[in-house]
Design a protein around this motif. Sequence first.
Motif, PDB file in Angstrom:
ATOM      1  N   GLY A 194     -58.919   8.420  33.316  1.00 13.20           N
ATOM      2  CA  GLY A 194     -59.582   8.049  32.071  1.00 13.20           C
ATOM      3  C   GLY A 194     -59.861   9.282  31.228  1.00 13.20           C
ATOM      4  N   ALA A 253     -56.635   6.010  26.522  1.00  9.67           N
ATOM      5  CA  ALA A 253     -57.373   6.350  27.740  1.00  9.67           C
ATOM      6  C   ALA A 253     -57.133   5.326  28.843  1.00  9.67           C
ATOM      7  CB  ALA A 253     -58.866   6.455  27.432  1.00  9.67           C
ATOM      8  N   PRO A 305     -53.573   7.636  30.251  1.00 10.68           N
ATOM      9  CA  PRO A 305     -54.616   8.671  30.355  1.00 10.68           C
ATOM     10  C   PRO A 305     -54.052  10.084  30.476  1.00 10.68           C
ATOM     11  CG  PRO A 305     -54.414   7.471  32.422  1.00 10.68           C
ATOM     12  CD  PRO A 305     -53.572   6.750  31.429  1.00 10.68           C
ATOM     13  N   ALA A 354     -59.291   4.423  33.050  1.00 12.29           N
ATOM     14  CA  ALA A 354     -57.922   3.907  32.995  1.00 12.29           C
ATOM     15  C   ALA A 354     -57.788   2.644  33.835  1.00 12.29           C
ATOM     16  CB  ALA A 354     -56.944   4.978  33.490  1.00 12.29           C
TER      17      ALA A 354
END
Length: 460
Positions: free
Chosen positions: A150, A121, A125, A84
């Motif tokens: 992420g 993502a 996220p 992220a």
Amino acid sequence: MSRRDDEIGDPVDLGALTGLRTGKRSFYPAYVRSNERLERAVEALDGISHALVRRAEGPRALVEAVVRAAAEHLQARWLLFAIADGTLWAARPRFLLLTDNRLIDDVAHLPAEAREQLDVARMRPWEIATQPQVPGLVRAPMALDGEPVGGIVAQPCPDIEVASTDLAVMRVLANQAAVALYNSYLFQDATHLRGRTEQLSAAAAKQARDLAARNAELAETQQRLFAAMQRQALDDERRRIARELHDSVTQYVLSAGMTIEVCRAELATMGTAAAEIADKLSPAKRLTRCAVERLRGAIYALHHSSDEPPAPLPVMLARLSTVHLPSELTVDVQVLGTPTPLSPEAEHSIVRITGEALFNAASHGHACRAIVRLVYEADRVLLTISDDGTGDPVQLRRRMRLSREAASDGRHRGLANMLARADELGGTMTILRARVGGIMLRVEIPLPVAVRGGETDGHP
């Protein structure tokens, strides 16, 4: 329910133990599939462990190992690993896509479906963990300290049945990958810092060697300068005495010789008796001529520079006492206490003060004997120069006071110079009656010695 089950309590749930909820004839094939899934999960975890310990190769090698381990476990057509925005800022690459055994880290070459998941993502996220799974895709959030950083998104092959254990494996892989990335960054940063530290240490060692060499050169230069200052002090004293001998004593002797010659010439015209007196004056004429030659020789010797090597202050004072040998002054140098090293400037000033005092004793006080006493004490250095001349301490103190209050008229400049040198060393100078009958010049200098310019000299 058997009696054993009744004794234990709740009936045994076979499905909870095997992951299957059937007792039909299809139990064995389902068990086989469950066992295969378990083995695949164990193999995936083994692959994850190998991937996560590759921190020494750098973050990219670690990310590639994670992507390949996850793709192999899911037999994915493509698999995306993304970090992220604003998290794990030192990790590189920020995303990586594995498809057709190719690794892609350029957004322009990503498929549209993978690019859409990359946006989720990188910018949202938390949706990977909070929203349901997207049909046909497997998504596992990646968290560090409870915060989303992420995720992993994959498209498995259609004939692969994704079970809850697979999702658990993906979550473990994603979370451990975040930790491993952070540790890899710390490892790489520590390696870089260690290398930088070694470079700085080597540079510091080189600078220390260079500084030591420069300090040695500086010490040698200072020693040479000190020796030059010592020689200059003696040379100045010699030249001043030579100038005084030339300008006064030699002229007096020459005048006396001329007067004798005039008297002899007049007596020679006054008869026999006067001629006899004139003959008696002939030895006096020869003596004056010899005195002039001796004075000229002394002046010539005094005008030549001193070649003595550098020496401590007591030795310099002893050498200085011999400078006044052309006169009838006898100098005795006495040193009391343990000699304390002083700066070249301080020792130079003390030598000049002593030379000035001896010159005054010989030239103005008509002294025959002088005593130079240098006393080293714990907190001071005491210098006294005593003579048996005709000087008057009261008159000299008055002249010293006038030299402080007004500009000198050019006479007794040496007294003002001595006073100024004592002041520059932070000391005091007083003029007293000496026990041997003449003048005693007393200079008291505190330790450590303060010299003009703010430097100080300590002492052990």
